[in-house]
Design a protein around this motif. Structure first.
Motif, mmCIF file in Angstrom:
data_model
loop_
_atom_site.group_PDB
_atom_site.id
_atom_site.type_symbol
_atom_site.label_atom_id
_atom_site.label_comp_id
_atom_site.label_asym_id
_atom_site.label_seq_id
_atom_site.Cartn_x
_atom_site.Cartn_y
_atom_site.Cartn_z
ATOM 1 N N ALA A 119 11.622 16.593 15.490
ATOM 2 C CA ALA A 119 12.885 17.311 15.463
ATOM 3 C C ALA A 119 13.530 17.166 14.091
ATOM 4 O O ALA A 119 13.287 16.202 13.375
ATOM 5 C CB ALA A 119 13.827 16.779 16.541
ATOM 6 N N VAL A 120 14.347 18.163 13.748
ATOM 7 C CA VAL A 120 15.174 18.111 12.549
ATOM 8 C C VAL A 120 16.616 18.070 13.031
ATOM 9 O O VAL A 120 17.141 19.086 13.496
ATOM 10 C CB VAL A 120 14.932 19.323 11.634
ATOM 11 N N PRO A 121 17.264 16.917 12.965
ATOM 12 C CA PRO A 121 18.633 16.817 13.474
ATOM 13 C C PRO A 121 19.585 17.732 12.707
ATOM 14 O O PRO A 121 19.399 18.006 11.520
ATOM 15 C CB PRO A 121 18.990 15.342 13.255
ATOM 16 N N GLY A 122 20.608 18.220 13.405
ATOM 17 C CA GLY A 122 21.587 19.087 12.768
ATOM 18 C C GLY A 122 22.392 19.840 13.808
ATOM 19 O O GLY A 122 22.229 19.646 15.016
ATOM 20 N N ARG A 123 23.257 20.718 13.341
ATOM 21 C CA ARG A 123 24.117 21.467 14.238
ATOM 22 C C ARG A 123 23.328 22.372 15.165
ATOM 23 O O ARG A 123 23.685 22.542 16.336
ATOM 24 C CB ARG A 123 25.097 22.297 13.401
ATOM 25 N N TYR A 124 22.247 22.944 14.655
ATOM 26 C CA TYR A 124 21.427 23.851 15.454
ATOM 27 C C TYR A 124 20.105 23.155 15.768
ATOM 28 O O TYR A 124 19.325 22.869 14.857
ATOM 29 C CB TYR A 124 21.191 25.159 14.698
ATOM 30 N N PRO A 125 19.813 22.887 17.043
ATOM 31 C CA PRO A 125 18.601 22.146 17.405
ATOM 32 C C PRO A 125 17.343 22.800 16.856
ATOM 33 O O PRO A 125 17.177 24.018 16.929
ATOM 34 C CB PRO A 125 18.626 22.194 18.939
ATOM 35 N N LEU A 126 16.461 21.986 16.319
ATOM 36 C CA LEU A 126 15.198 22.470 15.763
ATOM 37 C C LEU A 126 14.097 21.512 16.186
ATOM 38 O O LEU A 126 14.144 20.315 15.867
ATOM 39 C CB LEU A 126 15.268 22.560 14.241
ATOM 40 N N THR A 127 13.121 22.025 16.903
ATOM 41 C CA THR A 127 12.026 21.220 17.435
ATOM 42 C C THR A 127 10.696 21.784 16.972
ATOM 43 O O THR A 127 10.516 23.007 16.939
ATOM 44 C CB THR A 127 12.062 21.209 18.974
ATOM 45 N N LEU A 128 9.773 20.905 16.625
ATOM 46 C CA LEU A 128 8.423 21.303 16.242
ATOM 47 C C LEU A 128 7.431 20.569 17.124
ATOM 48 O O LEU A 128 7.542 19.360 17.331
ATOM 49 C CB LEU A 128 8.127 20.963 14.776
ATOM 50 N N ARG A 129 6.447 21.304 17.636
ATOM 51 C CA ARG A 129 5.391 20.713 18.449
ATOM 52 C C ARG A 129 4.044 21.114 17.859
ATOM 53 O O ARG A 129 3.749 22.308 17.716
ATOM 54 C CB ARG A 129 5.505 21.182 19.898
ATOM 55 N N PHE A 130 3.245 20.119 17.492
ATOM 56 C CA PHE A 130 1.938 20.375 16.905
ATOM 57 C C PHE A 130 0.897 20.446 18.005
ATOM 58 O O PHE A 130 0.806 19.570 18.866
ATOM 59 C CB PHE A 130 1.588 19.279 15.902
ATOM 60 N N GLU A 131 0.122 21.539 17.983
ATOM 61 C CA GLU A 131 -0.928 21.771 18.972
ATOM 62 C C GLU A 131 -2.209 22.130 18.242
ATOM 63 O O GLU A 131 -2.494 23.305 17.984
ATOM 64 C CB GLU A 131 -0.522 22.902 19.927
ATOM 65 N N GLY A 132 -2.972 21.117 17.840
ATOM 66 C CA GLY A 132 -4.196 21.359 17.090
ATOM 67 C C GLY A 132 -3.900 21.994 15.751
ATOM 68 O O GLY A 132 -3.206 21.413 14.918
ATOM 69 N N ASP A 133 -4.400 23.205 15.556
ATOM 70 C CA ASP A 133 -4.191 23.910 14.292
ATOM 71 C C ASP A 133 -3.001 24.849 14.345
ATOM 72 O O ASP A 133 -2.903 25.785 13.558
ATOM 73 C CB ASP A 133 -5.454 24.695 13.919
ATOM 74 N N LYS A 134 -2.082 24.609 15.268
ATOM 75 C CA LYS A 134 -0.868 25.411 15.357
ATOM 76 C C LYS A 134 0.351 24.505 15.400
ATOM 77 O O LYS A 134 0.269 23.351 15.839
ATOM 78 C CB LYS A 134 -0.877 26.301 16.610
ATOM 79 N N VAL A 135 1.473 25.041 14.949
ATOM 80 C CA VAL A 135 2.750 24.384 15.136
ATOM 81 C C VAL A 135 3.676 25.372 15.843
ATOM 82 O O VAL A 135 3.742 26.549 15.466
ATOM 83 C CB VAL A 135 3.369 23.897 13.808
ATOM 84 N N VAL A 136 4.333 24.908 16.898
ATOM 85 C CA VAL A 136 5.247 25.734 17.672
ATOM 86 C C VAL A 136 6.659 25.254 17.383
ATOM 87 O O VAL A 136 6.999 24.099 17.664
ATOM 88 C CB VAL A 136 4.953 25.641 19.181
ATOM 89 N N ILE A 137 7.460 26.130 16.805
ATOM 90 C CA ILE A 137 8.851 25.797 16.519
ATOM 91 C C ILE A 137 9.725 26.321 17.651
ATOM 92 O O ILE A 137 9.623 27.479 18.045
ATOM 93 C CB ILE A 137 9.293 26.390 15.170
ATOM 94 N N ASN A 138 10.557 25.436 18.197
ATOM 95 C CA ASN A 138 11.464 25.783 19.298
ATOM 96 C C ASN A 138 10.703 26.364 20.488
ATOM 97 O O ASN A 138 10.888 27.528 20.854
ATOM 98 C CB ASN A 138 12.543 26.760 18.828
ATOM 99 N N PRO A 139 9.827 25.565 21.106
ATOM 100 C CA PRO A 139 8.993 26.070 22.202
ATOM 101 C C PRO A 139 9.821 26.724 23.298
ATOM 102 O O PRO A 139 10.860 26.213 23.697
ATOM 103 C CB PRO A 139 8.306 24.796 22.727
ATOM 104 N N GLY A 140 9.360 27.886 23.767
ATOM 105 C CA GLY A 140 10.063 28.585 24.835
ATOM 106 C C GLY A 140 10.299 30.042 24.530
ATOM 107 O O GLY A 140 9.516 30.691 23.830
ATOM 108 N N ARG A 141 11.415 30.574 25.017
ATOM 109 C CA ARG A 141 11.685 32.001 24.922
ATOM 110 C C ARG A 141 11.878 32.492 23.492
ATOM 111 O O ARG A 141 11.727 33.670 23.216
ATOM 112 C CB ARG A 141 12.944 32.344 25.736
ATOM 113 N N TRP A 142 12.243 31.589 22.575
ATOM 114 C CA TRP A 142 12.520 32.025 21.200
ATOM 115 C C TRP A 142 11.551 31.376 20.209
ATOM 116 O O TRP A 142 11.828 31.261 19.034
ATOM 117 C CB TRP A 142 13.965 31.688 20.834
ATOM 118 N N GLN A 143 10.388 30.955 20.689
ATOM 119 C CA GLN A 143 9.490 30.178 19.849
ATOM 120 C C GLN A 143 8.848 31.025 18.759
ATOM 121 O O GLN A 143 8.680 32.231 18.877
ATOM 122 C CB GLN A 143 8.424 29.505 20.691
ATOM 123 N N GLN A 144 8.476 30.322 17.694
ATOM 124 C CA GLN A 144 7.724 30.896 16.585
ATOM 125 C C GLN A 144 6.484 30.016 16.383
ATOM 126 O O GLN A 144 6.587 28.781 16.377
ATOM 127 C CB GLN A 144 8.550 30.903 15.310
#
Length: 465
Positions: free
Chosen positions: A433-458
């Motif tokens: 996670a990157v702490p701050g006013r707007y929550p930011l989460t990163l999840r590493f899945e092998g050769d991918k990274v999922v930012i903000n997993p869920g309905r608004w993920q990139q």
């Protein structure tokens, strides 16, 4: 059920980073070329509005890779329509035709779309689908007519510029079904936000409400992508990422009364820098009551005016607010003995407030970073460059037993900037996670990274070494 089919700006939001649990049936892959995207039609939604009205069919279509989408309202026969425009930056197709006040019903469909100006392709595509399918033709009294409007859902809220296109719009129109409307981040509202004027940057979406009085049916629908904040009937702000020091029980009157101080550093909370400012609320009122063009126009004006209670401020220079009103003319009786259009407008105004509130999804908070002892081997596996699109990439490095990220494309990766690395604080060996006013989460899945997993993920794919 999710039906996958092949083939067939509003003020501007701020850098957003949020996480939420993955919704049922929601998947996403690394951004693909526009023509390689797979439409997801009428996907599962945790919250839906259901009602009995065969004349009105609704379809929602989305590109998960955006995420962005389109919502199509299709009528069983040609109907009478009106339009009211309040915002300073509307984006519409064929809206001017509805201003002319013709008595003859001409309208086949109303289309709401993401993708800013590019999403207007969705409106004309829905119209050509009617012709391609043989429901409309080229004779002067049988030409199809679809109208529609767009919201701006690009910029800082996602890391690509995928837009709703012809294939998505036509598949959505063809799959429209009666009596079901997905609430929240679906269809055209998939990447909508609200409250950007005050730095709230809350996730938003689409909402609807329905009421039947005797034989008269009234339904309202809206996509809330507003510069202002959504407000409940007690004046409280419904969704916001407040800054430190803001009132716990935040009211719209607090923000409005303190303007311009509440828009910048100095009023109990700082405004984030350089927001995107292209926002819009697009809405539809439908009744089965027979109304003439003048009555229908007054309903549009009345309901649109009422929305300033639920969204504050409303219809600014930087909003593109548009409301369509439709009469399917199925019944002659009104809900009471007074002025029929005024009564319908009053009922619809209260329903619209309900719809605006229904558009707001639960706001993701993101995991709280804790003192996790990271596995050096696991950290090393995450290092590399991850590409989200031709616009955005993320360089992940390990230094002194800690993980860092830095944007390397032409735009920032939400709170991870291009000018300096940001520490990715471990939540587990694979989640950061990157702490701050707007929550930011990163999840590493092998050769991918999922930012903000869920309905608004990139999703970013690791570049080949």
């Amino acid at each position: 059920m999710s039906n996958r089919q092949n083939g067939g700006q509003g003020p501007w939001s701020r850098a957003l980073g949020f996480s939420i649990l993955l919704a049922a049936g929601a998947t996403q892959v690394v951004a693909a070329p526009q023509d390689a995207l797979t439409p997801v039609i009428n996907g599962a939604a945790p919250q839906t509005l259901t009602f009995d009205w065969p004349m009105l069919r609704i379809g929602t279509g989305e590109y998960e890779e955006g995420p962005t989408g389109v919502t199509v309202f299709r009528f069983g026969r040609k109907v009478l329509g009106a339009v009211d425009v309040r915002g300073g930056g509307p984006g519409t197709v064929n809206a001017d035709f509805l201003r002319l006040g013709y008595e003859a019903p001409e309208l086949d469909a109303v289309v709401f779309s993401g993708g800013s100006w590019y999403g207007l392709e969705s409106v004309t595509a829905a119209n050509t689908a009617l012709k391609d399918d043989g429901e409309r033709g080229g004779h002067w009294d049988n030409v199809g007519l679809a109208v529609g409007s767009i919201i701006y859902d690009f910029g800082a809220r996602r890391l690509n510029e995928i837009y709703p296109d012809k294939r998505l719009a036509q598949a959505t129109l063809r799959a429209a079904q009666p009596g079901v409307f997905a609430q929240g981040p679906h269809g055209a509202g998939r990447s909508a936000v609200s409250g950007g004027l005050f730095g709230c940057n809350a996730h938003s979406g689409q909402g609807g409400a329905f009421r039947q009085i005797g034989q008269v049916k009234i339904a309202v629908f809206t996509v809330v992508n507003a510069l202002g904040v959504v407000t409940d009937r007690d004046g409280r702000v419904v969704a916001c990422h407040p800054d430190k020091g803001w009132p716990q029980d935040l009211k719209a009157s607090d923000l409005m009364g303190a303007t311009p101080d509440s828009l910048k550093p100095g009023w109990n909370g700082a405004r984030a820098a350089a927001p995107d400012r292209k926002n819009t609320t697009i809405s539809l009122v439908v009744t089965n009551r027979k109304l003439n063009p003048a009555e229908l126009q007054r309903v549009a004006v009345q309901v649109h005016t009422s929305m300033a209670r639920a969204i504050q401020p409303f219809a600014t220079e930087l909003d593109g607010d548009v409301l369509y009103a439709v009469s399917t003319a199925e019944v002659d009786a009104g809900p009471g003995d007074g002025l029929v259009s005024a009564e319908i407008g009053t009922v619809a105004s209260e329903l619209m407030w309900d719809a605006i509130l229904a558009a707001v999804p639960a706001q993701p908070q993101g995991p709280a970073p804790t003192a996790v002892a990271s596995n050096p081997t696991a950290l090393a596996r995450h290092a590399g460059e991850y590409r989200f699109s031709e616009l955005a990439s993320l360089q992940v490095t390990v230094k002194d037993g800690r993980l860092f990220g830095q944007a390397t494309g032409s735009r920032d990766v939400f709170a991870i900037k291009r000018d300096a690395p940001a520490e990715l604080v471990a939540v587990s060996d694979s989640e950061f996670a990157v702490p701050g006013r707007y929550p930011l989460t990163l999840r590493f899945e092998g050769d991918k990274v999922v930012i903000n997993p869920g309905r608004w993920q990139q999703v970013g794919a690791r570049a080949r070494r």
